[in-house]
Design a protein around this motif. Sequence first.
Motif, PDB file in Angstrom:
ATOM      1  N   HIS A 190      85.535 -43.054  22.619  1.00  0.00           N
ATOM      2  CA  HIS A 190      85.008 -41.862  23.284  1.00  0.00           C
ATOM      3  C   HIS A 190      85.348 -41.899  24.765  1.00  0.00           C
ATOM      4  O   HIS A 190      85.291 -42.950  25.400  1.00  0.00           O
ATOM      5  CB  HIS A 190      83.484 -41.776  23.127  1.00  0.00           C
ATOM      6  N   ALA A 191      85.672 -40.740  25.307  1.00  0.00           N
ATOM      7  CA  ALA A 191      86.025 -40.645  26.728  1.00  0.00           C
ATOM      8  C   ALA A 191      84.793 -40.756  27.614  1.00  0.00           C
ATOM      9  O   ALA A 191      84.839 -41.331  28.695  1.00  0.00           O
ATOM     10  CB  ALA A 191      86.752 -39.333  26.999  1.00  0.00           C
ATOM     11  N   GLU A 192      83.678 -40.187  27.146  1.00  0.00           N
ATOM     12  CA  GLU A 192      82.469 -40.211  27.962  1.00  0.00           C
ATOM     13  C   GLU A 192      81.733 -41.542  27.778  1.00  0.00           C
ATOM     14  O   GLU A 192      81.788 -42.152  26.716  1.00  0.00           O
ATOM     15  CB  GLU A 192      81.544 -39.038  27.623  1.00  0.00           C
TER      16      GLU A 192
END
Length: 184
Positions: free
Chosen positions: A120-122
């Motif tokens: 996940h990027a976040e």
Amino acid sequence: MRLIALLLLASLAGLAQANEEALLRFTQLNADPALRQQAYAAGQERIRFCGNCHGENGNSKRPHIPNLAQQNPIYLFNAFEKFASGERTDFVMSKLAPTLSMEDRVNIAIYFGQQKVLPHAEPADSALAQQGEVKFKTICVACHGQQAEGRGQGARGARKSMFHCFAEGGCQLDKALDILHSSP
């Protein structure tokens, strides 16, 4: 490709819910890399709508939508069957699944099963991650092992998969999920 073939072979025990025609198709695809590649390409064509929510590579675009990347194709096929029959409900999937042919469901399952899960990027919520780790260590580790790699050795030394325990009749997945969902 070999990994997908091994996953398909190892998960045949999970086919108890899949219909006979789908079982035959998954068996054919497992045995023939050229057919499997054709199914992959056909699945890639059919996922255009799926990609709006689940991502074209099976990595969800929204936190509340599940990733389909690297999921077991048999699991994905059975999920389609449950949405199509009404056993499982979702606003979009309950309408979409019945419109797909058995072949479409198999092909889409093959396609997403061969995609890779991306991080996940976040940033993750550390408190939520810690809660998940505690639940994993108290509930999931018994079947999935300390590193979520599975436990034990199956026939010919292959790792037992979660689906292997279904065939043995010893899996308590429903109970484990009830505990997981009911625990604080």
